[in-house]
Design a protein around this motif. Sequence first.
Motif, PDB file in Angstrom:
ATOM      1  N   ARG A  64      -4.337 -16.286   7.996  1.00 54.22           N
ATOM      2  CA  ARG A  64      -5.424 -15.745   8.814  1.00 54.22           C
ATOM      3  C   ARG A  64      -5.468 -14.228   8.636  1.00 54.22           C
ATOM      4  O   ARG A  64      -4.791 -13.493   9.348  1.00 54.22           O
ATOM      5  N   PRO A  65      -6.239 -13.743   7.672  1.00 51.96           N
ATOM      6  CA  PRO A  65      -6.338 -12.297   7.441  1.00 51.96           C
ATOM      7  C   PRO A  65      -6.729 -11.544   8.707  1.00 51.96           C
ATOM      8  O   PRO A  65      -7.442 -12.067   9.557  1.00 51.96           O
ATOM      9  N   LYS A  66      -6.225 -10.304   8.785  1.00 52.60           N
ATOM     10  CA  LYS A  66      -6.415  -9.408   9.938  1.00 52.60           C
ATOM     11  C   LYS A  66      -5.523  -9.788  11.119  1.00 52.60           C
ATOM     12  O   LYS A  66      -5.717  -9.303  12.240  1.00 52.60           O
ATOM     13  N   SER A  67      -4.525 -10.645  10.876  1.00 58.10           N
ATOM     14  CA  SER A  67      -3.572 -10.979  11.931  1.00 58.10           C
ATOM     15  C   SER A  67      -2.626  -9.820  12.213  1.00 58.10           C
ATOM     16  O   SER A  67      -2.182  -9.628  13.347  1.00 58.10           O
ATOM     17  N   TYR A  68      -2.305  -9.066  11.163  1.00 65.54           N
ATOM     18  CA  TYR A  68      -1.355  -7.958  11.292  1.00 65.54           C
ATOM     19  C   TYR A  68      -1.978  -6.691  10.711  1.00 65.54           C
ATOM     20  O   TYR A  68      -2.289  -6.640   9.522  1.00 65.54           O
ATOM     21  N   SER A  69      -2.146  -5.700  11.562  1.00 67.83           N
ATOM     22  CA  SER A  69      -2.761  -4.446  11.125  1.00 67.83           C
ATOM     23  C   SER A  69      -1.786  -3.629  10.299  1.00 67.83           C
ATOM     24  O   SER A  69      -0.567  -3.857  10.327  1.00 67.83           O
TER      25      SER A  69
ATOM     26  N   THR B  12       8.112 -20.891   2.298  1.00 68.10           N
ATOM     27  CA  THR B  12       8.556 -21.910   3.244  1.00 68.10           C
ATOM     28  C   THR B  12       7.678 -21.976   4.491  1.00 68.10           C
ATOM     29  O   THR B  12       7.832 -22.892   5.303  1.00 68.10           O
ATOM     30  N   GLN B  13       6.781 -21.007   4.662  1.00 67.05           N
ATOM     31  CA  GLN B  13       5.927 -20.965   5.835  1.00 67.05           C
ATOM     32  C   GLN B  13       4.685 -21.848   5.689  1.00 67.05           C
ATOM     33  O   GLN B  13       3.885 -21.963   6.611  1.00 67.05           O
ATOM     34  N   PHE B  14       4.524 -22.442   4.498  1.00 70.31           N
ATOM     35  CA  PHE B  14       3.358 -23.285   4.248  1.00 70.31           C
ATOM     36  C   PHE B  14       3.781 -24.749   4.165  1.00 70.31           C
ATOM     37  O   PHE B  14       4.743 -25.077   3.471  1.00 70.31           O
TER      38      PHE B  14
ATOM     39  N   LEU C 103       3.686 -11.874   5.855  1.00 72.17           N
ATOM     40  CA  LEU C 103       2.919 -12.155   4.644  1.00 72.17           C
ATOM     41  C   LEU C 103       2.237 -13.517   4.745  1.00 72.17           C
ATOM     42  O   LEU C 103       1.037 -13.646   4.468  1.00 72.17           O
ATOM     43  N   ALA C 104       2.985 -14.526   5.149  1.00 76.30           N
ATOM     44  CA  ALA C 104       2.410 -15.864   5.272  1.00 76.30           C
ATOM     45  C   ALA C 104       1.329 -15.899   6.342  1.00 76.30           C
ATOM     46  O   ALA C 104       0.273 -16.523   6.160  1.00 76.30           O
ATOM     47  N   GLY C 105       1.580 -15.217   7.460  1.00 74.10           N
ATOM     48  CA  GLY C 105       0.602 -15.203   8.541  1.00 74.10           C
ATOM     49  C   GLY C 105      -0.700 -14.535   8.137  1.00 74.10           C
ATOM     50  O   GLY C 105      -1.785 -14.985   8.508  1.00 74.10           O
TER      51      GLY C 105
ATOM     52  N   LEU D 184      -1.032 -17.256  -1.962  1.00 70.17           N
ATOM     53  CA  LEU D 184       0.119 -16.369  -2.069  1.00 70.17           C
ATOM     54  C   LEU D 184       0.321 -15.929  -3.514  1.00 70.17           C
ATOM     55  O   LEU D 184       0.547 -14.754  -3.807  1.00 70.17           O
ATOM     56  N   ALA D 185       0.215 -16.886  -4.431  1.00 67.50           N
ATOM     57  CA  ALA D 185       0.373 -16.576  -5.846  1.00 67.50           C
ATOM     58  C   ALA D 185      -0.692 -15.586  -6.307  1.00 67.50           C
ATOM     59  O   ALA D 185      -0.416 -14.660  -7.077  1.00 67.50           O
ATOM     60  N   GLU D 186      -1.908 -15.787  -5.840  1.00 65.79           N
ATOM     61  CA  GLU D 186      -3.009 -14.894  -6.217  1.00 65.79           C
ATOM     62  C   GLU D 186      -2.751 -13.473  -5.745  1.00 65.79           C
ATOM     63  O   GLU D 186      -3.003 -12.498  -6.463  1.00 65.79           O
TER      64      GLU D 186
END
Length: 295
Positions: A133-138, A86-88, A127-129, A15-17
Amino acid sequence: MGALIEINTDGLAKLAEIVGDWTGLNARGRERMADAEAYAEVRKVDTQNAIALARLEGEEQVARYIYARESRKMNNVRQIVDQAKTQFSEGEQVSSEPVNQDWQNRFFSIVEDVSDKEMQKLWAQILAGEIKRPKSYSMRTLDTLRNMTKEDAELFVVSTSYLVHNECICTEKEFGISLIDALKLTDMGVLSNEALTLTFTIPAHSYNHNSINQTTMITFYNDSDSIIKCTVDIKILTTTGKELLKLIPCQQNDIFINSLADFCKSKGCSKVTKNEIINWESDTYQFKRQNETEI
């Protein structure tokens, strides 16, 4: 200024990156942005330069407008990033696949203008999702949510309490969502336009298991010598609707489930029962047989 991101899990580091990439700090030589000062300082310098230029030109009102606008945008992003933290969970491992740069640009350009607290929670989950797992949200889903009002989002949440098979919304006239609400959801882009039907087929002297959502399964029993078919009107969630569904806790609607059970019993089912699903993976699930409840 307090820390925006404390790097203590792989998820938080990623997330920081991402926030560092967006501000351009990583490209300036910092390998990882760990606190609010990084993001805030970049925006602060840009804002101060714009304000100074406006004042040099005698535009005090413009300077005040720039300050108010940029302060609001900065606060919105910080609130969403803070909630994403908070999602992590501690020590949580996330995908090493990078989040698409265009996706990042689209996301942050949108959330700068999201001030509603409830909508910020949804954006933080997205954002957390995506980090996990990239490509979860288009990007189409980002644009759809961007155009949703709080009322639109609330309607979508309500509609998910009418799920069958975890991807269809029941539109049966007597006990499904209304035609007006279905049209609104279609206009939002979360529900398909095509009106379809779903048929529960129960063999003679047998039963048929069906998931309602990821937490509830219903079983139709047939004690007769004939096949029973119960057909209900439905519309299918679009890809965007399915992606947004992942953000919402399962909505248990006992009135809807009871009405569906009564409908199927009127078609000849001897009884209908409900079980709790205890493990869901894709379309495969396990349920508690000992907790079966007759509806």
